[in-house]
Structures are given as C-alpha cells and as structure tokens.
Scaffold this motif. Sequence first.
Motif, short mmCIF file in Angstrom:
data_model
loop_
_atom_site.label_atom_id
_atom_site.label_comp_id
_atom_site.label_asym_id
_atom_site.label_seq_id
_atom_site.Cartn_x
_atom_site.Cartn_y
_atom_site.Cartn_z
N ALA A 13 88.93 48.61 31.21
CA ALA A 13 88.40 47.59 30.47
C ALA A 13 87.05 47.46 30.57
N GLU A 14 86.43 48.31 31.57
CA GLU A 14 84.98 48.22 31.63
C GLU A 14 84.28 49.38 30.59
N ARG A 15 85.11 49.96 30.30
CA ARG A 15 84.73 51.13 29.18
C ARG A 15 84.76 50.44 27.92
N GLN A 16 85.90 49.69 27.71
CA GLN A 16 86.02 48.94 26.37
C GLN A 16 84.84 48.02 26.14
N ALA A 17 84.45 47.06 27.28
CA ALA A 17 83.45 46.06 27.29
C ALA A 17 82.18 46.61 26.87
N GLN A 18 81.77 47.98 27.02
CA GLN A 18 80.45 48.45 26.82
C GLN A 18 80.30 49.65 25.55
N LEU A 19 80.24 49.07 24.43
CA LEU A 19 80.40 50.18 23.50
C LEU A 19 79.07 50.88 23.54
N ARG A 20 79.21 52.19 23.12
CA ARG A 20 77.96 53.09 23.23
C ARG A 20 77.07 53.20 21.96
N ALA A 21 77.40 52.57 20.98
CA ALA A 21 76.70 52.48 19.78
C ALA A 21 76.99 51.17 18.97
N GLY A 22 75.95 51.06 18.11
CA GLY A 22 76.25 49.65 17.21
C GLY A 22 75.56 48.37 17.87
N LEU A 23 75.69 47.50 17.36
CA LEU A 23 75.12 46.03 17.90
C LEU A 23 76.04 45.25 19.15
N THR A 24 75.26 44.65 19.89
CA THR A 24 75.89 43.86 20.81
C THR A 24 75.97 42.41 19.96
N ARG A 25 77.01 41.49 20.43
CA ARG A 25 77.20 40.31 19.59
C ARG A 25 76.01 39.62 19.51
N GLU A 26 75.17 39.71 20.70
CA GLU A 26 74.17 38.75 20.83
C GLU A 26 72.93 39.35 19.79
N GLN A 27 72.76 40.86 19.90
CA GLN A 27 71.90 41.34 18.99
C GLN A 27 72.26 40.77 17.47
N GLU A 28 73.79 41.00 17.29
CA GLU A 28 73.93 40.68 15.83
C GLU A 28 73.79 39.19 15.44
N ALA A 29 74.05 38.09 16.28
CA ALA A 29 73.98 36.93 16.17
C ALA A 29 72.39 36.65 15.93
N GLU A 30 71.62 36.98 16.57
CA GLU A 30 70.06 36.92 16.33
C GLU A 30 69.55 37.43 14.75
N LEU A 31 69.94 38.60 14.60
CA LEU A 31 69.75 39.25 13.23
C LEU A 31 70.61 38.39 12.07
N LEU A 32 71.52 37.84 12.35
CA LEU A 32 72.21 36.91 11.30
C LEU A 32 71.30 35.54 11.32
N LYS A 33 71.07 35.17 12.34
CA LYS A 33 70.16 33.94 12.25
C LYS A 33 68.66 34.13 11.37
N ALA A 34 68.17 35.28 11.84
CA ALA A 34 66.77 35.72 11.18
C ALA A 34 67.06 35.78 9.62
N TRP A 35 68.32 36.35 9.25
CA TRP A 35 68.45 36.66 7.95
C TRP A 35 68.75 35.46 7.09
N HIS A 36 69.66 34.36 7.68
CA HIS A 36 69.94 33.15 7.05
C HIS A 36 68.44 32.33 6.84
N ALA A 37 67.74 32.33 8.02
CA ALA A 37 66.50 31.59 7.69
C ALA A 37 65.43 32.47 6.67
N ARG A 38 65.58 33.53 6.77
CA ARG A 38 64.78 34.15 5.61
C ARG A 38 65.22 33.72 4.17
N LYS A 39 66.34 33.95 3.95
CA LYS A 39 67.12 33.44 2.85
C LYS A 39 67.00 32.22 2.33
N GLY A 40 66.90 31.20 3.45
CA GLY A 40 66.76 29.83 3.08
C GLY A 40 65.47 29.32 2.91
N ALA A 41 64.38 30.14 3.11
CA ALA A 41 62.98 30.03 3.21
C ALA A 41 62.68 29.71 1.75
#
Length: 381
Positions: free
Chosen positions: A353-381
């Motif tokens: 389980a600890e191996r599955q919980a920590q992927l070694r590539a890609g974005l974390t869900r927190e990083q992804e959420a921040e990027l999506l927030k910034a993207w939508h703010a940019r598109k809505g500006a």
Amino acid sequence: MTTRRDLLKFSALAAAAAALPSIAFAHDAKPVARAVKPLNILILGGTGFTGPFQVNYALARGHKVTLFNRGKRPSPEWPGEVEQLFGDRNTGDLKALKGRKWDVCIDNPTSLPFWVRDAGKVLAGNVGQYLFISTISVYADGSKPGISEDDALAVYKGKDAMAETQESLRADIENLYGPLKALSEAEARKQFGERVTIVRPGYIVGPRDETDRFTYWPHRVAQGGEMLVPGDGADPVQVIDGRDLGEWMIRLAEAGTLGAFNAVGPEKPLLMDAMLRTCQTVTGGKPTYTHVTPEFLEEQKVPELPIWVSRKSGPYAGYGAVSNARAIQAGLTYRPLATTVTDLLAWFRSQPAERQAQLRAGLTREQEAELLKAWHARKGA
C-alpha cells in the motif's frame, strides 16, 4: 513537461528496477512454440525490468540461458534451468566469462563505453552475435518527427569517454547519457564487428515498471474527477510493453538479425487523448479532461508530466514520433495497449500500500488542483 532529463532519469530508473518474483500475467497465457534451433544465450544483467521477460521467453522457446551480473538483486523463480555467473563490470571483474562460448550475448544494462570494451576483450570471438540495448536518446536532433536509424548520433564532448563512470554519468546525465550510449554502440561494432544488433527503445512500460512514468496516467484516470491533460490531446505518444521488447530480442537472436532498430511502439500512431480513452475503458474511471497549453505549463514551471511531449516545438518534439518501420519489418509485434494497461494495473495493485500511495512520476493531486485553479483563473480573466 517531460524533458530529456526526465527521459534519461526514467531510463536509469528502469535499468535499476528491482527483480520481482512474479512475472506471469493472464494475458500471457498463450503457449509459446519451441524454436527450430535452440541457442546458448548469455544475458548481461537479466534481473532488471525487461531481462526476466527475455529469460522467460527464451526458456519457453527451448534455449539455454546464462546470466551474468553482480547478484545484487533477487532472481525470480525461473520456469527452467538458468545458469548464474557473477562478476562486476564496474571493476572489470569478468573472470566468470573467460573461456566460455555462447551463440548470442544480450547486453541489457550498459551505459558506459568501457563496459563494452571490457566485455569485448573477453567475449569477442566467443559469441556469434552481440545484441546491445541502446536508446532513442542517442540521436543528435530529437526535435523532428520521424527520427530514423540513419539519423546523426549525439556527439560526446568530454575529455575521455572511457574514463566516464556511473558516478560521472549520474552527475551530468542530461549531457552524457545519449553521447555515451552512442559511443557504446560504436565500441560494440569495434569489438564485435558486423555481428552486432543495436536496439534503441524509447519509453518502456508495463508490468514491473518501477518508474511509474506510464502508470501515472491509468492510475490517475481511474481516480476520476477533473484531470489536467497537457496539450490539445493530439500530441503523439510512443510506449512499448517491456514484454514485447524482451521477447522480440530473443526472436532477433533466433533469426540472427543484424543492424540498428528503433524499438518504439505502438505499431500505429497513438495520440494523447486516445491513450487516455484506452485507460478510461480499462479502468472504468470517469474523469473530466481539462487540456492546458504547453505555454501554461512552462509558465507554471511544472516539474514533469511523463510520457507526454509537445509535438509543436522544442528539442524533444520528435520523441513521440520516432520511426519504427524498420523494427516492424524485423518482426517487432505489439500487445494491444489495453492489455498493457490491464496487466500494469494488476501488477501495480499487487504492490504494498505504501508503494501505491507514492507514485514516482507525475503530479500529486495537490499539485494538479493548484494548476487547474490557476488555469481556470487565467481563462476567466
């Protein structure tokens, strides 16, 4: 974004992946026919990512297999007899290979020219064919689509290629990896003459892939929700199942096929959105895809989005569209992408389980959420 550094890092991780005891999967249940002529095969390495697939397939085809490595990784339980020899190519300890003959030598882990030179001193004249695993990173220009085996190779700009070590390679992997692989290819031809086969993979994926470079995508698709997708969905993606690569190398040995080959897949062009749809079909996930531009990702200094490379510009734009025509003509075949995804996830979900919980590539869900927030703010500006 995936950069050349990421590709090289992932290649190094794949080469260092630990051997695992279980390498059989449901989709590999079809019987394997015996080869017409059994071979005596030496595999340098053999317990990393693709090596065990080579061994299993070679044994199923009726070949005799010898492994040479340091013995640092646990070997799987092979379905037949495998001879194990020990030594250390870093220190030049190849005594176990002296005075022996094999029909074929497959060199899996080499990134340093002196490893090939030293192997040649012991094996030249004692093996009928030398198969060297290289990389598409050997090409001097990765920016253009359709890279072929005849394109110019990267040039080494250091002082002494034969003095390079694993430590010096890790310290400057972005600048050294491709040129040292290219020089290793040249050294293979110098040591073994015309009886050389060069195989240049790109991203190797599937069960046993410890890098998570491809795993990130089906794993994320399965989670559902709003999902960040780089580019417009039309960027080409190239991946090859490690089993397809490993088994094809045994067939190259059986046929005595010589020359250089780009071992990239799939057989026909695959676009980013099509890859994600396949992951969605397999996993049953229900994400909503939000495509963001490469420029936005650059502005946000996104550390890595594995596998994906923008087709529009940049020094690595051609990495998703390398020509595999010559390899296909030489018998390279591919499992369906859905099979790779299914078996990859079955393997990944069998890990702790600890191996599955920590992927070694890609974005974390927190990083992804921040990027999506910034993207939508940019598109809505």
